[in-house]
Design a protein around this motif. Structure first.
Motif, PDB file in Angstrom:
ATOM      1  N   ASP A  69      -2.174   4.794  10.217  1.00 23.46           N
ATOM      2  CA  ASP A  69      -1.997   3.416  10.687  1.00 23.46           C
ATOM      3  C   ASP A  69      -2.952   2.467   9.964  1.00 23.46           C
ATOM      4  O   ASP A  69      -2.569   1.364   9.563  1.00 23.46           O
ATOM      5  CB  ASP A  69      -2.229   3.317  12.193  1.00 23.46           C
ATOM      6  CG  ASP A  69      -1.083   3.894  13.001  1.00 23.46           C
ATOM      7  OD1 ASP A  69      -0.005   4.130  12.422  1.00 23.46           O
ATOM      8  OD2 ASP A  69      -1.273   4.104  14.213  1.00 23.46           O
ATOM      9  N   THR A  70      -4.196   2.885   9.797  1.00 26.47           N
ATOM     10  CA  THR A  70      -5.192   2.050   9.138  1.00 26.47           C
ATOM     11  C   THR A  70      -4.804   1.788   7.683  1.00 26.47           C
ATOM     12  O   THR A  70      -4.869   0.652   7.209  1.00 26.47           O
ATOM     13  CB  THR A  70      -6.583   2.720   9.186  1.00 26.47           C
ATOM     14  OG1 THR A  70      -6.926   2.925  10.563  1.00 26.47           O
ATOM     15  CG2 THR A  70      -7.634   1.876   8.521  1.00 26.47           C
ATOM     16  N   SER A  72      -1.771   1.994   6.375  1.00 24.63           N
ATOM     17  CA  SER A  72      -0.553   1.174   6.368  1.00 24.63           C
ATOM     18  C   SER A  72      -0.887  -0.298   6.590  1.00 24.63           C
ATOM     19  O   SER A  72      -0.344  -1.181   5.913  1.00 24.63           O
ATOM     20  CB  SER A  72       0.422   1.648   7.440  1.00 24.63           C
ATOM     21  OG  SER A  72       0.876   2.939   7.164  1.00 24.63           O
ATOM     22  N   ASN A  73      -1.780  -0.565   7.536  1.00 26.95           N
ATOM     23  CA  ASN A  73      -2.185  -1.948   7.795  1.00 26.95           C
ATOM     24  C   ASN A  73      -2.887  -2.554   6.583  1.00 26.95           C
ATOM     25  O   ASN A  73      -2.663  -3.721   6.244  1.00 26.95           O
ATOM     26  CB  ASN A  73      -3.095  -2.026   9.016  1.00 26.95           C
ATOM     27  CG  ASN A  73      -2.367  -1.740  10.304  1.00 26.95           C
ATOM     28  OD1 ASN A  73      -1.150  -1.834  10.381  1.00 26.95           O
ATOM     29  ND2 ASN A  73      -3.101  -1.360  11.329  1.00 26.95           N
ATOM     30  N   PHE A  74      -3.741  -1.767   5.929  1.00 29.13           N
ATOM     31  CA  PHE A  74      -4.443  -2.237   4.737  1.00 29.13           C
ATOM     32  C   PHE A  74      -3.448  -2.581   3.630  1.00 29.13           C
ATOM     33  O   PHE A  74      -3.551  -3.632   2.990  1.00 29.13           O
ATOM     34  CB  PHE A  74      -5.437  -1.178   4.254  1.00 29.13           C
ATOM     35  CG  PHE A  74      -6.118  -1.534   2.965  1.00 29.13           C
ATOM     36  CD1 PHE A  74      -7.113  -2.502   2.935  1.00 29.13           C
ATOM     37  CD2 PHE A  74      -5.739  -0.930   1.778  1.00 29.13           C
ATOM     38  CE1 PHE A  74      -7.730  -2.842   1.738  1.00 29.13           C
ATOM     39  CE2 PHE A  74      -6.350  -1.266   0.583  1.00 29.13           C
ATOM     40  CZ  PHE A  74      -7.347  -2.222   0.558  1.00 29.13           C
ATOM     41  N   GLU A  76      -0.294  -3.401   3.931  1.00 25.17           N
ATOM     42  CA  GLU A  76       0.443  -4.603   4.317  1.00 25.17           C
ATOM     43  C   GLU A  76      -0.401  -5.855   4.090  1.00 25.17           C
ATOM     44  O   GLU A  76       0.113  -6.881   3.619  1.00 25.17           O
ATOM     45  CB  GLU A  76       0.896  -4.517   5.776  1.00 25.17           C
ATOM     46  CG  GLU A  76       2.030  -3.559   6.004  1.00 25.17           C
ATOM     47  CD  GLU A  76       3.283  -3.919   5.220  1.00 25.17           C
ATOM     48  OE1 GLU A  76       3.663  -5.103   5.158  1.00 25.17           O
ATOM     49  OE2 GLU A  76       3.863  -2.986   4.635  1.00 25.17           O
ATOM     50  N   ASP A  77      -1.692  -5.803   4.410  1.00 30.57           N
ATOM     51  CA  ASP A  77      -2.581  -6.942   4.181  1.00 30.57           C
ATOM     52  C   ASP A  77      -2.666  -7.271   2.692  1.00 30.57           C
ATOM     53  O   ASP A  77      -2.627  -8.441   2.303  1.00 30.57           O
ATOM     54  CB  ASP A  77      -3.988  -6.663   4.725  1.00 30.57           C
ATOM     55  CG  ASP A  77      -4.045  -6.684   6.235  1.00 30.57           C
ATOM     56  OD1 ASP A  77      -3.072  -7.178   6.863  1.00 30.57           O
ATOM     57  OD2 ASP A  77      -5.047  -6.199   6.801  1.00 30.57           O
ATOM     58  N   ASP A  80       0.533  -8.942   1.625  1.00 27.24           N
ATOM     59  CA  ASP A  80       0.579 -10.330   2.097  1.00 27.24           C
ATOM     60  C   ASP A  80      -0.301 -11.233   1.234  1.00 27.24           C
ATOM     61  O   ASP A  80       0.108 -12.338   0.855  1.00 27.24           O
ATOM     62  CB  ASP A  80       0.142 -10.422   3.560  1.00 27.24           C
ATOM     63  CG  ASP A  80       1.151  -9.815   4.518  1.00 27.24           C
ATOM     64  OD1 ASP A  80       2.318  -9.611   4.111  1.00 27.24           O
ATOM     65  OD2 ASP A  80       0.764  -9.538   5.675  1.00 27.24           O
TER      66      ASP A  80
END
Length: 96
Positions: A69-70, A72-74, A76-77, A80
């Motif tokens: 999850d961490t 994946s979030n990184f 995505e950031d 963006d």
């Protein structure tokens, strides 16, 4: 007919929750705790060891799930921010 829809929806939700808990390792942790407790109650050292193994397996799955999850979030950031930079550059090029 409406009741059947609710039953199907409930079943799908239950499967989704079960799968999420399984992937995150929580079911292994729960199974391990139950086996350890039963092993203590029944004075069965092998069942206790099995419980410790299941608990450890669940903890590892949980850590991997959180790391995934961490990451994946990184990612995505970063996507963006790259998109924002690209839009800023494109806007700057279009300006006379």
């Amino acid at each position: 007919m409406k009741k059947l829809g609710f039953v199907v929806l409930g079943a799908v939700a239950g499967v989704a929750i079960y799968e999420t808990l399984r992937q995150a390792g929580y079911l292994d942790e729960i199974t391990g705790a139950v086996k350890r407790t039963a092993g203590e109650y029944l004075d069965d050292p092998m069942m206790q060891v099995d419980g410790w193994v299941d608990t450890g397996k669940g903890n590892i799955k949980n850590a991997v799930h959180k790391a995934d999850d961490t990451i994946s979030n990184f990612v995505e950031d970063v996507k963006d921010k790259a998109q924002t930079v690209q839009e800023t550059v494109e806007d700057a090029i279009e300006q006379p």
